[in-house]
Write a protein that holds these residues in place. Structure first.
Motif, PDB file in Angstrom:
ATOM      1  N   LEU A  15       0.829  -1.215   0.000  1.00 30.27           N
ATOM      2  CA  LEU A  15       0.000   0.000   0.000  1.00 30.27           C
ATOM      3  C   LEU A  15       0.858   1.257   0.000  1.00 30.27           C
ATOM      4  N   ILE A  16       1.830   1.336   0.902  1.00 33.44           N
ATOM      5  CA  ILE A  16       2.615   2.575   0.937  1.00 33.44           C
ATOM      6  C   ILE A  16       3.510   2.710  -0.297  1.00 33.44           C
ATOM      7  N   GLY A  17       3.927   1.588  -0.871  1.00 33.66           N
ATOM      8  CA  GLY A  17       4.684   1.654  -2.131  1.00 33.66           C
ATOM      9  C   GLY A  17       3.835   2.221  -3.258  1.00 33.66           C
ATOM     10  N   ALA A  18       2.577   1.764  -3.345  1.00 37.43           N
ATOM     11  CA  ALA A  18       1.660   2.279  -4.375  1.00 37.43           C
ATOM     12  C   ALA A  18       1.354   3.753  -4.136  1.00 37.43           C
ATOM     13  N   LEU A  19       1.176   4.131  -2.876  1.00 39.60           N
ATOM     14  CA  LEU A  19       0.949   5.553  -2.553  1.00 39.60           C
ATOM     15  C   LEU A  19       2.158   6.393  -2.966  1.00 39.60           C
ATOM     16  N   TYR A  20       3.328   5.924  -2.644  1.00 39.39           N
ATOM     17  CA  TYR A  20       4.557   6.640  -2.996  1.00 39.39           C
ATOM     18  C   TYR A  20       4.677   6.830  -4.502  1.00 39.39           C
ATOM     19  N   ILE A  51      -1.621  -5.128  -8.747  1.00 36.76           N
ATOM     20  CA  ILE A  51      -0.482  -5.982  -9.066  1.00 36.76           C
ATOM     21  C   ILE A  51       0.275  -6.329  -7.791  1.00 36.76           C
ATOM     22  N   GLY A  52       0.468  -5.342  -6.936  1.00 35.69           N
ATOM     23  CA  GLY A  52       1.146  -5.583  -5.669  1.00 35.69           C
ATOM     24  C   GLY A  52       0.402  -6.569  -4.793  1.00 35.69           C
ATOM     25  N   LEU A  53      -0.928  -6.457  -4.758  1.00 33.11           N
ATOM     26  CA  LEU A  53      -1.722  -7.391  -3.959  1.00 33.11           C
ATOM     27  C   LEU A  53      -1.626  -8.817  -4.498  1.00 33.11           C
ATOM     28  N   VAL A  58       3.668 -14.160  -3.415  1.00 34.32           N
ATOM     29  CA  VAL A  58       4.946 -14.601  -3.983  1.00 34.32           C
ATOM     30  C   VAL A  58       6.095 -13.904  -3.266  1.00 34.32           C
ATOM     31  N   VAL A  59       5.965 -12.596  -3.109  1.00 37.87           N
ATOM     32  CA  VAL A  59       6.995 -11.820  -2.420  1.00 37.87           C
ATOM     33  C   VAL A  59       7.148 -12.324  -0.990  1.00 37.87           C
ATOM     34  N   PHE A  60       6.039 -12.553  -0.310  1.00 34.77           N
ATOM     35  CA  PHE A  60       6.102 -13.026   1.064  1.00 34.77           C
ATOM     36  C   PHE A  60       6.716 -14.421   1.148  1.00 34.77           C
ATOM     37  N   GLN A  81       9.672  -3.448   3.853  1.00 33.83           N
ATOM     38  CA  GLN A  81      10.524  -3.043   2.733  1.00 33.83           C
ATOM     39  C   GLN A  81      10.205  -3.842   1.472  1.00 33.83           C
ATOM     40  N   ASN A  82      10.013  -5.133   1.628  1.00 30.85           N
ATOM     41  CA  ASN A  82       9.725  -5.969   0.460  1.00 30.85           C
ATOM     42  C   ASN A  82       8.353  -5.672  -0.121  1.00 30.85           C
ATOM     43  N   GLY A  83       7.379  -5.374   0.723  1.00 32.92           N
ATOM     44  CA  GLY A  83       6.078  -4.968   0.215  1.00 32.92           C
ATOM     45  C   GLY A  83       6.175  -3.673  -0.568  1.00 32.92           C
ATOM     46  N   PHE A  84       6.945  -2.724  -0.019  1.00 35.64           N
ATOM     47  CA  PHE A  84       7.123  -1.429  -0.672  1.00 35.64           C
ATOM     48  C   PHE A  84       7.753  -1.601  -2.050  1.00 35.64           C
ATOM     49  N   ALA A  85       8.693  -2.503  -2.146  1.00 36.39           N
ATOM     50  CA  ALA A  85       9.417  -2.715  -3.402  1.00 36.39           C
ATOM     51  C   ALA A  85       8.926  -3.950  -4.144  1.00 36.39           C
TER      52      ALA A  85
END
Length: 99
Positions: A15-20, A51-53, A58-60, A81-85
């Motif tokens: 979420l914060i990565g998408a906001l950024y 896409i992030g959701l 996979v990322v987790f 950090q990994n969620g953000f990126a």
């Protein structure tokens, strides 16, 4: 409980990565101000966030294999950090080959 906490933190990072990324895009478009509710609504509906959701499990999974022995505090920071990126991680793991 540790895995659940880390996964939730990964989702928060998404979420914060998408906001950024949206805020950077708005700044590049010349916007000087933002309405927070409009921003949040736009991000939650954006392809970037979706896409992030979709990629978060996979990322987790990659994250969990790599750091499952760390303290909960360290794991939460790395999960954030990994969620953000997540987009960068997903491009390395499963690059998009469509048009």
């Amino acid at each position: 409980m540790t895995a659940l906490s880390a996964f939730v933190m990964t989702l928060f990072g998404v979420l914060i990565g998408a906001l950024y990324r949206r805020l950077v895009q708005m700044q590049e478009d010349g916007r000087k101000t933002v309405k927070y509710m409009v921003l949040l609504r736009n991000v939650l509906r954006s392809i970037d966030f979706q896409i992030g959701l979709v990629g978060a499990p996979v990322v987790f999974g990659l994250l969990w294999q790599a750091i499952s022995g760390l303290s909960i505090e360290a794991m939460l920071v790395i999960a954030l950090q990994n969620g953000f990126a997540s987009h960068a991680v997903l491009k390395e793991v499963a690059p998009f080959r469509g048009e």
